[in-house]
Design a protein around this motif. Sequence first.
Motif, mmCIF file in Angstrom:
data_model
loop_
_atom_site.group_PDB
_atom_site.id
_atom_site.type_symbol
_atom_site.label_atom_id
_atom_site.label_comp_id
_atom_site.label_asym_id
_atom_site.label_seq_id
_atom_site.Cartn_x
_atom_site.Cartn_y
_atom_site.Cartn_z
ATOM 1 N N LEU A 35 0.594 -1.258 -0.021
ATOM 2 C CA LEU A 35 0.211 0.030 -0.063
ATOM 3 C C LEU A 35 1.090 1.204 -0.031
ATOM 4 O O LEU A 35 0.386 2.386 -0.108
ATOM 5 C CB LEU A 35 -0.909 0.143 1.192
ATOM 6 C CG LEU A 35 -2.169 -0.929 1.127
ATOM 7 C CD1 LEU A 35 -2.979 -0.941 2.577
ATOM 8 C CD2 LEU A 35 -3.073 -0.268 0.158
ATOM 9 N N TYR A 36 2.209 1.027 0.208
ATOM 10 C CA TYR A 36 2.994 2.462 0.382
ATOM 11 C C TYR A 36 3.654 2.736 -0.785
ATOM 12 O O TYR A 36 4.250 3.648 -0.783
ATOM 13 C CB TYR A 36 4.038 1.919 1.505
ATOM 14 C CG TYR A 36 3.450 1.846 3.031
ATOM 15 C CD1 TYR A 36 3.274 2.982 3.650
ATOM 16 C CD2 TYR A 36 3.054 0.823 3.303
ATOM 17 C CE1 TYR A 36 2.610 2.907 4.845
ATOM 18 C CE2 TYR A 36 2.462 0.691 4.555
ATOM 19 C CZ TYR A 36 2.150 1.726 5.363
ATOM 20 O OH TYR A 36 1.414 1.669 6.630
ATOM 21 N N ARG A 37 3.458 2.155 -1.959
ATOM 22 C CA ARG A 37 3.940 2.285 -3.500
ATOM 23 C C ARG A 37 2.969 2.403 -4.227
ATOM 24 O O ARG A 37 2.537 1.448 -4.707
ATOM 25 C CB ARG A 37 5.055 1.438 -3.523
ATOM 26 C CG ARG A 37 6.283 1.406 -2.781
ATOM 27 C CD ARG A 37 7.383 0.624 -3.031
ATOM 28 N NE ARG A 37 7.878 0.780 -4.363
ATOM 29 C CZ ARG A 37 8.103 -0.174 -5.245
ATOM 30 N NH1 ARG A 37 8.019 -1.275 -4.962
ATOM 31 N NH2 ARG A 37 8.476 0.090 -6.332
ATOM 32 N N TRP A 38 2.783 3.719 -4.778
ATOM 33 C CA TRP A 38 1.487 4.051 -5.913
ATOM 34 C C TRP A 38 2.428 4.183 -7.168
ATOM 35 O O TRP A 38 3.385 4.933 -7.301
ATOM 36 C CB TRP A 38 0.745 5.042 -5.363
ATOM 37 C CG TRP A 38 -0.135 4.845 -4.337
ATOM 38 C CD1 TRP A 38 -0.126 4.036 -3.274
ATOM 39 C CD2 TRP A 38 -1.287 5.518 -3.928
ATOM 40 N NE1 TRP A 38 -1.055 3.935 -2.318
ATOM 41 C CE2 TRP A 38 -1.914 4.913 -2.558
ATOM 42 C CE3 TRP A 38 -1.987 6.587 -4.385
ATOM 43 C CZ2 TRP A 38 -3.010 5.431 -2.007
ATOM 44 C CZ3 TRP A 38 -3.079 7.084 -3.774
ATOM 45 C CH2 TRP A 38 -3.580 6.436 -2.713
ATOM 46 N N GLU A 39 1.607 3.867 -8.288
ATOM 47 C CA GLU A 39 1.939 4.460 -9.556
ATOM 48 C C GLU A 39 0.828 5.389 -9.800
ATOM 49 O O GLU A 39 -0.313 5.115 -9.966
ATOM 50 C CB GLU A 39 2.108 3.212 -10.807
ATOM 51 C CG GLU A 39 2.395 3.975 -12.120
ATOM 52 C CD GLU A 39 2.904 2.698 -12.835
ATOM 53 O OE1 GLU A 39 4.185 2.414 -12.836
ATOM 54 O OE2 GLU A 39 1.932 2.329 -13.380
ATOM 55 N N VAL A 40 1.180 6.709 -10.463
ATOM 56 C CA VAL A 40 0.214 7.631 -10.801
ATOM 57 C C VAL A 40 0.322 7.996 -12.265
ATOM 58 O O VAL A 40 1.349 7.985 -12.771
ATOM 59 C CB VAL A 40 0.201 8.711 -9.845
ATOM 60 C CG1 VAL A 40 -0.143 8.377 -8.472
ATOM 61 C CG2 VAL A 40 1.468 9.753 -9.908
ATOM 62 N N LEU A 41 -0.858 8.421 -13.102
ATOM 63 C CA LEU A 41 -0.629 8.979 -14.409
ATOM 64 C C LEU A 41 -1.352 10.118 -14.207
ATOM 65 O O LEU A 41 -2.415 10.339 -13.664
ATOM 66 C CB LEU A 41 -1.269 7.989 -15.511
ATOM 67 C CG LEU A 41 -0.831 6.697 -15.603
ATOM 68 C CD1 LEU A 41 -1.737 5.835 -16.639
ATOM 69 C CD2 LEU A 41 0.489 6.859 -16.298
ATOM 70 N N ILE A 42 -0.712 11.162 -14.771
ATOM 71 C CA ILE A 42 -1.100 12.504 -14.902
ATOM 72 C C ILE A 42 -1.480 12.933 -16.285
ATOM 73 O O ILE A 42 -0.273 12.814 -17.235
ATOM 74 C CB ILE A 42 -0.504 13.506 -14.072
ATOM 75 C CG1 ILE A 42 -0.101 13.026 -12.786
ATOM 76 C CG2 ILE A 42 -0.776 14.756 -14.231
ATOM 77 C CD1 ILE A 42 1.026 13.711 -11.901
ATOM 78 N N ILE A 43 -2.609 13.403 -16.754
ATOM 79 C CA ILE A 43 -2.770 13.848 -18.248
ATOM 80 C C ILE A 43 -2.442 15.348 -17.891
ATOM 81 O O ILE A 43 -3.140 15.974 -17.376
ATOM 82 C CB ILE A 43 -4.122 13.526 -18.769
ATOM 83 C CG1 ILE A 43 -4.507 12.034 -18.382
ATOM 84 C CG2 ILE A 43 -4.390 13.940 -19.967
ATOM 85 C CD1 ILE A 43 -3.663 11.076 -19.272
ATOM 86 N N GLY A 44 -1.660 15.781 -19.024
ATOM 87 C CA GLY A 44 -1.399 17.099 -19.224
ATOM 88 C C GLY A 44 -2.429 17.901 -19.337
ATOM 89 O O GLY A 44 -3.342 17.827 -20.297
ATOM 90 N N PRO A 45 -2.881 18.925 -18.540
ATOM 91 C CA PRO A 45 -4.134 19.838 -18.588
ATOM 92 C C PRO A 45 -4.105 20.666 -19.835
ATOM 93 O O PRO A 45 -2.864 21.045 -20.390
ATOM 94 C CB PRO A 45 -4.161 20.581 -17.408
ATOM 95 C CG PRO A 45 -2.681 20.981 -16.893
ATOM 96 C CD PRO A 45 -1.884 19.235 -17.373
ATOM 97 N N PRO A 46 -5.244 20.916 -20.457
ATOM 98 C CA PRO A 46 -5.421 21.643 -21.560
ATOM 99 C C PRO A 46 -4.954 23.119 -21.380
ATOM 100 O O PRO A 46 -4.740 23.553 -20.134
ATOM 101 C CB PRO A 46 -6.967 21.796 -21.667
ATOM 102 C CG PRO A 46 -7.720 20.732 -20.652
ATOM 103 C CD PRO A 46 -6.475 20.528 -19.917
ATOM 104 N N ASP A 47 -4.450 23.766 -22.303
ATOM 105 C CA ASP A 47 -3.944 25.229 -22.286
ATOM 106 C C ASP A 47 -2.826 25.279 -21.581
ATOM 107 O O ASP A 47 -2.718 26.502 -21.104
ATOM 108 C CB ASP A 47 -5.198 26.126 -21.946
ATOM 109 C CG ASP A 47 -6.384 26.225 -22.876
ATOM 110 O OD1 ASP A 47 -6.199 26.030 -24.149
ATOM 111 O OD2 ASP A 47 -7.449 26.028 -22.183
#
Length: 90
Positions: A35-47
Amino acid sequence: MTEPQSALLLRRQLAELNKNPVEGFSAGLIEDNDLYRWEVLIIGPPDTLYEGGVFKAHLTFPKDYPLRPPKMKFITDIWHPNGKSAKCFH
């Protein structure tokens, strides 16, 4: 053996993110039993300069979370506003 408070909190927070997703962001465990290691994906915001980008990062939470913050390491190369390529922010 009882689960540490930090693990209970992280389990609740991950469940909440899965139940009520945040636009442009997703998270999951790197390994099902940690539970202490997460993978995250972030989508670049518009503009923004990051629009259309998909950025992967790892979050590592300390055992005394939330008293100390997680560490974040970008896996995807990203451009940082200081003009350098960056992977790791703490």
